[in-house]
Enzyme design. Structure first.
Site, PDB file in Angstrom:
ATOM      1  N   HIS A  79       0.812  -1.233   0.000  1.00  0.00           N
ATOM      2  CA  HIS A  79       0.000   0.000   0.000  1.00  0.00           C
ATOM      3  C   HIS A  79       0.843   1.281   0.000  1.00  0.00           C
ATOM      4  O   HIS A  79       0.593   2.229   0.730  1.00  0.00           O
ATOM      5  CB  HIS A  79      -1.094   0.001   1.069  1.00  0.00           C
ATOM      6  CG  HIS A  79      -0.658  -0.027   2.523  1.00  0.00           C
ATOM      7  ND1 HIS A  79       0.375   0.703   3.025  1.00  0.00           N
ATOM      8  CD2 HIS A  79      -1.197  -0.682   3.583  1.00  0.00           C
ATOM      9  CE1 HIS A  79       0.480   0.487   4.325  1.00  0.00           C
ATOM     10  NE2 HIS A  79      -0.452  -0.350   4.683  1.00  0.00           N
ATOM     11  N   HIS A  90      -7.780  -8.204  13.445  1.00  0.00           N
ATOM     12  CA  HIS A  90      -7.570  -6.944  12.708  1.00  0.00           C
ATOM     13  C   HIS A  90      -8.124  -7.129  11.294  1.00  0.00           C
ATOM     14  O   HIS A  90      -7.889  -8.166  10.671  1.00  0.00           O
ATOM     15  CB  HIS A  90      -6.062  -6.666  12.683  1.00  0.00           C
ATOM     16  CG  HIS A  90      -5.631  -5.454  11.927  1.00  0.00           C
ATOM     17  ND1 HIS A  90      -6.394  -4.306  11.829  1.00  0.00           N
ATOM     18  CD2 HIS A  90      -4.474  -5.191  11.231  1.00  0.00           C
ATOM     19  CE1 HIS A  90      -5.727  -3.415  11.115  1.00  0.00           C
ATOM     20  NE2 HIS A  90      -4.583  -3.922  10.732  1.00  0.00           N
ATOM     21  N   ASP A 144      -4.742  -6.990   4.304  1.00  0.00           N
ATOM     22  CA  ASP A 144      -3.695  -8.018   4.239  1.00  0.00           C
ATOM     23  C   ASP A 144      -3.964  -9.184   5.192  1.00  0.00           C
ATOM     24  O   ASP A 144      -3.279 -10.201   5.124  1.00  0.00           O
ATOM     25  CB  ASP A 144      -2.306  -7.423   4.507  1.00  0.00           C
ATOM     26  CG  ASP A 144      -2.238  -6.587   5.769  1.00  0.00           C
ATOM     27  OD1 ASP A 144      -3.226  -5.905   6.095  1.00  0.00           O
ATOM     28  OD2 ASP A 144      -1.188  -6.600   6.434  1.00  0.00           O
ATOM     29  N   HIS A 185      -3.214  -0.717  15.002  1.00  0.00           N
ATOM     30  CA  HIS A 185      -3.137   0.639  14.494  1.00  0.00           C
ATOM     31  C   HIS A 185      -4.411   1.059  13.767  1.00  0.00           C
ATOM     32  O   HIS A 185      -4.446   2.131  13.144  1.00  0.00           O
ATOM     33  CB  HIS A 185      -1.923   0.796  13.551  1.00  0.00           C
ATOM     34  CG  HIS A 185      -2.045   0.023  12.262  1.00  0.00           C
ATOM     35  ND1 HIS A 185      -1.934   0.634  11.042  1.00  0.00           N
ATOM     36  CD2 HIS A 185      -2.304  -1.257  12.003  1.00  0.00           C
ATOM     37  CE1 HIS A 185      -2.093  -0.258  10.074  1.00  0.00           C
ATOM     38  NE2 HIS A 185      -2.308  -1.407  10.642  1.00  0.00           N
ATOM     39  N   TYR A 219       9.451  -1.266  10.409  1.00  0.00           N
ATOM     40  CA  TYR A 219       8.007  -1.487  10.542  1.00  0.00           C
ATOM     41  C   TYR A 219       7.393  -0.463  11.499  1.00  0.00           C
ATOM     42  O   TYR A 219       6.355   0.154  11.210  1.00  0.00           O
ATOM     43  CB  TYR A 219       7.783  -2.911  11.064  1.00  0.00           C
ATOM     44  CG  TYR A 219       6.356  -3.375  11.002  1.00  0.00           C
ATOM     45  CD1 TYR A 219       5.882  -4.061   9.884  1.00  0.00           C
ATOM     46  CD2 TYR A 219       5.478  -3.136  12.049  1.00  0.00           C
ATOM     47  CE1 TYR A 219       4.575  -4.482   9.827  1.00  0.00           C
ATOM     48  CE2 TYR A 219       4.179  -3.553  11.997  1.00  0.00           C
ATOM     49  CZ  TYR A 219       3.723  -4.237  10.883  1.00  0.00           C
ATOM     50  OH  TYR A 219       2.431  -4.643  10.829  1.00  0.00           O
ATOM     51  N   HIS A 254       2.973 -10.519  10.928  1.00  0.00           N
ATOM     52  CA  HIS A 254       4.001 -10.359   9.887  1.00  0.00           C
ATOM     53  C   HIS A 254       5.360 -10.738  10.470  1.00  0.00           C
ATOM     54  O   HIS A 254       5.669 -10.379  11.613  1.00  0.00           O
ATOM     55  CB  HIS A 254       4.111  -8.903   9.418  1.00  0.00           C
ATOM     56  CG  HIS A 254       2.874  -8.359   8.762  1.00  0.00           C
ATOM     57  ND1 HIS A 254       2.448  -8.752   7.517  1.00  0.00           N
ATOM     58  CD2 HIS A 254       1.983  -7.433   9.179  1.00  0.00           C
ATOM     59  CE1 HIS A 254       1.342  -8.096   7.193  1.00  0.00           C
ATOM     60  NE2 HIS A 254       1.029  -7.287   8.200  1.00  0.00           N
TER      61      HIS A 254
END
Ligand code: FEO
Length: 406
Positions: free
Chosen positions: A24, A78, A82, A145, A196, A229
């Site tokens: 993104h 979440h 992704d 987030h 990150y 991740h």
């Protein structure tokens, strides 16, 4: 990559995306992984799903362990694309499963999918779900987030499924921190964590501090952290928690990064004498040209160092577009605890340095003024001015750094 047991009867069933370089708009030179996990207990439970392009991979991994229709619970920590865009494929295989998600997650999910036929239970902080020998504890982490975000803790395994938090955009055949360090290095892993954090979590330092304090207050023991991740933290969970606390409270390297772009090399020619001035004050200095570097890397380096100087030539009375772009992006990332200044060359009216200071002040960073402007190409005298500018900036960086005690 096949399913991998991370704790007894708990499996990683995710996918490795070796090829992604544009996440993104965030450049990911190291690729990434989409981690999700299957807990085989009396009620088989899937924790998170993966990006839709990798639906077949996770389904294959799940099928290597169980029949998908036996999945009873699906926890969605979440709802960003992704992680959730394969949920319809999963629900088609196990239509009677119950989804556990926050209220905001449910609302968001319904914007992506027709959820009318799905069993969805909303959860909030402190709610638990008994799945057999294990009990899951849900903790909302709003704005870490996204508004929907939460984490899931397995008490019996002292295992935290942390969704994006503590993650890294890092494609690797290593599934665990210690494996990765053996194959690559601790530096590479730390660098991925900082990358990150800087590009995704920088705006949320205060929330991160508060959430970690809340977890510590609850007396939750953590032996393993499994993010959505990158690698799983089984050997260094305390290290990653401490790294997050340090970054949230403003820890940075006592040094300077110069981030610049240039038209006909004049602004570029300013960077070397500035660097010598900084070095002669005893500080490390790194130089990054924006058009030669992914912006996410420049953001990471900005975040590593206590001081940054932005260099831009003037074009049409304003900043060079790449410099304007990174400053605009930084404004959104709301950095704190960094000292900054600006310099650049100009032909006639100038304007770039003034422009840069306007946005740097708007961001609310510690400002080093005045900036430095050079007409056309730096002369020998101008090089001396650049050297002095670097030296004075380095002195201010050292002074400012002292208040952080690191
Ligand atoms: Fe990895 Fe916020 O998604």
């Amino acid at each position: 990559m096949a399913a991998i047991e991370i704790k007894k009867d708990i499996y990683w069933v995710g996918a490795i995306d070796w090829a992604v370089r544009d996440f993104h708009g965030y450049e990911t030179p190291r690729g990434t992984t989409y981690n999700n996990f299957l807990i085989i207990d009396d009620d088989i439970t899937l924790i998170d799903t993966v990006k839709e392009d990798f639906s077949d991979v996770t389904i294959k991994n799940i099928k290597s362990l169980i029949q998908p229709e036996s999945i009873k619970n699906i926890v969605i920590n979440h709802i960003e694309n992704d992680h959730v865009t394969s949920i319809d494929r999963i629900m088609a295989l196990t239509p009677n499963a119950t989804i556990y998600i926050t209220e905001k997650g449910k609302k968001g999910l319904s914007r992506f999918f027709d959820v009318s036929k799905w069993n969805i239970k909303t959860v909030k902080s402190g709610d638990t779900l008994k799945i057999g020998k294990r009990t899951l504890l849900f903790l909302e982490t709003p704005m870490l987030h996204w508004p929907d975000s939460m984490v899931t803790y397995v008490k019996e395994d002292k295992l935290l499924f942390s969704q994006d938090a503590f993650g890294q955009h890092l494609a690797s055949s290593a599934r665990f921190d210690d494996e990765f360090i053996t194959c690559e290095s601790m530096y590479e892993l730390d660098d991925s964590v900082i990358d990150y954090y800087a590009n995704i979590l920088m705006p949320f330092g205060q929330l991160i501090k508060a959430k970690i304090a809340e977890i510590q207050k609850l007396g939750i023991e953590i032996e393993m952290i499994a993010p959505d991740h990158g690698v799983i933290w089984r050997s260094y969970p305390n290290k990653i928690l401490q790294m997050y606390l340090d970054m949230a409270k403003g820890v940075a390297k006592e040094g300077v990064v110069i981030i610049y772009d240039t038209m006909w090399h004049s602004t570029e020619l300013m960077t070397t004498p500035i660097m010598h001035g900084i070095k002669d004050e005893g500080l490390d200095c790194k130089i990054i040209k924006l058009r030669a570097t992914p912006m996410s890397v420049a953001i990471k380096e900005f975040w590593k160092y206590r001081g940054t100087l932005f260099g831009s030539p003037t074009i049409n009375n304003v900043m060079f577009p790449t410099v304007a772009q990174i400053l605009y992006h930084l404004n959104g990332l709301r950095p704190k605890n960094r000292i900054v200044g600006a310099f650049g060359s100009y032909g006639w009216g100038g304007g770039a340095v003034k422009d840069a200071y306007e946005i740097l002040k708007k961001i609310g960073l510690e400002i080093f003024e005045p900036g430095l402007q050079i007409n056309y190409k730096p002369s020998l005298d101008d090089e001396k001015r650049c050297y002095d500018f670097g030296k004075e900036f380095a002195k201010k960086v050292k002074e400012y750094h002292q208040q952080f005690g690191n």
